[in-house]
Design a protein around this motif. Structure first.
Motif, PDB file in Angstrom:
ATOM      1  N   ARG A   1      11.630 -16.448   3.307  1.00 32.76           N
ATOM      2  CA  ARG A   1      10.403 -16.817   2.604  1.00 32.76           C
ATOM      3  C   ARG A   1       9.220 -16.909   3.563  1.00 32.76           C
ATOM      4  O   ARG A   1       8.081 -16.962   3.134  1.00 32.76           O
ATOM      5  CB  ARG A   1      10.583 -18.155   1.886  1.00 32.76           C
ATOM      6  N   ARG A   2       9.481 -16.906   4.873  1.00 32.20           N
ATOM      7  CA  ARG A   2       8.397 -17.006   5.855  1.00 32.20           C
ATOM      8  C   ARG A   2       7.691 -15.667   6.068  1.00 32.20           C
ATOM      9  O   ARG A   2       6.667 -15.617   6.748  1.00 32.20           O
ATOM     10  CB  ARG A   2       8.929 -17.525   7.191  1.00 32.20           C
ATOM     11  N   VAL A   3       8.219 -14.582   5.501  1.00 40.35           N
ATOM     12  CA  VAL A   3       7.614 -13.256   5.656  1.00 40.35           C
ATOM     13  C   VAL A   3       6.780 -12.947   4.421  1.00 40.35           C
ATOM     14  O   VAL A   3       7.288 -12.932   3.298  1.00 40.35           O
ATOM     15  CB  VAL A   3       8.698 -12.168   5.853  1.00 40.35           C
ATOM     16  N   SER A   4       5.494 -12.679   4.647  1.00 36.39           N
ATOM     17  CA  SER A   4       4.582 -12.362   3.542  1.00 36.39           C
ATOM     18  C   SER A   4       4.854 -10.957   3.017  1.00 36.39           C
ATOM     19  O   SER A   4       5.059 -10.018   3.786  1.00 36.39           O
ATOM     20  CB  SER A   4       3.136 -12.444   4.032  1.00 36.39           C
ATOM     21  N   ARG A   5       4.825 -10.818   1.708  1.00 35.10           N
ATOM     22  CA  ARG A   5       5.007  -9.495   1.100  1.00 35.10           C
ATOM     23  C   ARG A   5       3.751  -8.631   1.248  1.00 35.10           C
ATOM     24  O   ARG A   5       3.791  -7.431   0.996  1.00 35.10           O
ATOM     25  CB  ARG A   5       5.401  -9.637  -0.368  1.00 35.10           C
ATOM     26  N   VAL A   6       2.643  -9.237   1.639  1.00 37.48           N
ATOM     27  CA  VAL A   6       1.393  -8.487   1.877  1.00 37.48           C
ATOM     28  C   VAL A   6       0.971  -8.636   3.339  1.00 37.48           C
ATOM     29  O   VAL A   6      -0.211  -8.732   3.652  1.00 37.48           O
ATOM     30  CB  VAL A   6       0.271  -8.945   0.914  1.00 37.48           C
ATOM     31  N   SER A   7       1.929  -8.608   4.225  1.00 41.60           N
ATOM     32  CA  SER A   7       1.703  -8.871   5.645  1.00 41.60           C
ATOM     33  C   SER A   7       0.753  -7.853   6.278  1.00 41.60           C
ATOM     34  O   SER A   7       0.819  -6.657   6.004  1.00 41.60           O
ATOM     35  CB  SER A   7       3.042  -8.833   6.372  1.00 41.60           C
TER      36      SER A   7
ATOM     37  N   PRO B   1       6.219  -0.635   5.012  1.00 42.31           N
ATOM     38  CA  PRO B   1       6.402  -1.446   3.797  1.00 42.31           C
ATOM     39  C   PRO B   1       7.879  -1.720   3.500  1.00 42.31           C
ATOM     40  O   PRO B   1       8.236  -2.807   3.038  1.00 42.31           O
ATOM     41  CB  PRO B   1       5.759  -0.591   2.698  1.00 42.31           C
ATOM     42  N   GLU B   2       8.748  -0.735   3.803  1.00 43.52           N
ATOM     43  CA  GLU B   2      10.176  -0.920   3.557  1.00 43.52           C
ATOM     44  C   GLU B   2      10.757  -2.002   4.470  1.00 43.52           C
ATOM     45  O   GLU B   2      11.526  -2.849   4.018  1.00 43.52           O
ATOM     46  CB  GLU B   2      10.918   0.400   3.764  1.00 43.52           C
ATOM     47  N   THR B   3      10.399  -1.943   5.744  1.00 40.56           N
ATOM     48  CA  THR B   3      10.881  -2.967   6.676  1.00 40.56           C
ATOM     49  C   THR B   3      10.367  -4.337   6.275  1.00 40.56           C
ATOM     50  O   THR B   3      11.121  -5.319   6.267  1.00 40.56           O
ATOM     51  CB  THR B   3      10.426  -2.647   8.116  1.00 40.56           C
ATOM     52  N   ASN B   4       9.090  -4.414   5.930  1.00 40.00           N
ATOM     53  CA  ASN B   4       8.517  -5.703   5.558  1.00 40.00           C
ATOM     54  C   ASN B   4       9.181  -6.256   4.292  1.00 40.00           C
ATOM     55  O   ASN B   4       9.484  -7.451   4.218  1.00 40.00           O
ATOM     56  CB  ASN B   4       7.008  -5.586   5.356  1.00 40.00           C
ATOM     57  N   ALA B   5       9.426  -5.382   3.309  1.00 39.60           N
ATOM     58  CA  ALA B   5      10.074  -5.837   2.071  1.00 39.60           C
ATOM     59  C   ALA B   5      11.478  -6.354   2.364  1.00 39.60           C
ATOM     60  O   ALA B   5      11.903  -7.377   1.802  1.00 39.60           O
ATOM     61  CB  ALA B   5      10.124  -4.694   1.061  1.00 39.60           C
TER      62      ALA B   5
ATOM     63  N   ALA C   1      11.102  -9.736   3.991  1.00 42.40           N
ATOM     64  CA  ALA C   1      10.648 -10.731   3.012  1.00 42.40           C
ATOM     65  C   ALA C   1      11.774 -11.136   2.072  1.00 42.40           C
ATOM     66  O   ALA C   1      11.822 -12.280   1.613  1.00 42.40           O
ATOM     67  CB  ALA C   1       9.463 -10.188   2.217  1.00 42.40           C
ATOM     68  N   SER C   2      12.694 -10.217   1.794  1.00 42.55           N
ATOM     69  CA  SER C   2      13.817 -10.560   0.908  1.00 42.55           C
ATOM     70  C   SER C   2      14.804 -11.502   1.591  1.00 42.55           C
ATOM     71  O   SER C   2      15.545 -12.222   0.925  1.00 42.55           O
ATOM     72  CB  SER C   2      14.533  -9.287   0.441  1.00 42.55           C
ATOM     73  N   ARG C   3      14.790 -11.501   2.939  1.00 45.62           N
ATOM     74  CA  ARG C   3      15.707 -12.376   3.686  1.00 45.62           C
ATOM     75  C   ARG C   3      15.073 -13.695   4.101  1.00 45.62           C
ATOM     76  O   ARG C   3      15.779 -14.633   4.447  1.00 45.62           O
ATOM     77  CB  ARG C   3      16.204 -11.645   4.937  1.00 45.62           C
TER      78      ARG C   3
END
Length: 199
Positions: A142-148, A131-135, A138-140
């Motif tokens: 918009r193409r990365v889903s926060r619920v990936s 979750p930390e890596t994904n967050a 996602a902060s960098r």
């Protein structure tokens, strides 16, 4: 292989736990097809229905060159040692953390490779993400889903070297095995074993 009562997978990993599970051969084929059509989520209805079939996969991690090449499903069961090896290849590199990947993802990838008549290994750009890596991603972007689904071990961003990402994405989307995302500029395709959708 065993599957939970009440659905093809019912959201559970087909490798984990034995309570409340029934042999796949005890589930009527009509029930399996209904589950697939209803979008319950199966990686590959063809391989699941083929009881005696073996399933194999060739993957190589882009950054580390870690690889797996072999059979991960045989005699109606997933091979736990092969899955452990695949978990390492698909680990979150930034956190050096593994998680049990959903083996239905490997079914999706194996089916795509078969349909493309591909002998080469998938190059894995991204597999599991904490979750930390994904967050952070996602902060960098918009193409990365926060619920990936990467956070659930159900997704991979990958490419087949020498093959068209567009062709792979179209083929995977036509098969309706899960989610498919084309990142043509970056030259990879997102594959997952979640609900059928495309972007």
């Amino acid at each position: 292989m065993r599957i939970p009562h009440g659905g093809l997978w019912s959201g559970a990993c087909p490798c984990c736990g034995e309570a409340g599970l029934v042999p796949v051969e005890a589930v009527p084929r009509r029930g399996v097809l209904a589950a697939v059509i209803a979008g319950v989520g199966v990686a590959a209805a063809g391989p699941v229905a083929a009881q005696g079939a073996t399933r194999s996969l060739r993957v190589r991690r882009q950054v580390t060159n870690d690889s797996f090449s072999g059979v991960y499903f045989r005699n109606g069961r997933y091979d736990r040692e092969a899955l452990r090896q695949l978990d390492v290849v698909f680990r979150d590199l930034s956190r050096a953390e593994t998680t049990p990947m959903d083996p239905r993802l490997f079914d999706v990838m194996s089916t795509v490779a078969q349909r493309m008549d591909a002998d080469e290994a998938f190059e894995v750009v991204s597999g599991y993400r904490t979750p930390e890596t994904n967050a952070g991603n996602a902060s960098r972007s918009r193409r990365v889903s926060r619920v990936s689904l990467h956070m659930s071990g159900m997704a991979a961003d990958c490419r087949l070297p020498g093959r068209s990402s567009l062709q792979m994405a179209r083929l995977a989307a036509d098969m309706r095995l899960g989610g498919v995302g084309l990142y043509q500029r970056d030259g990879f395709v997102h594959l997952d074993c979640g609900p059928v959708r495309r972007w």
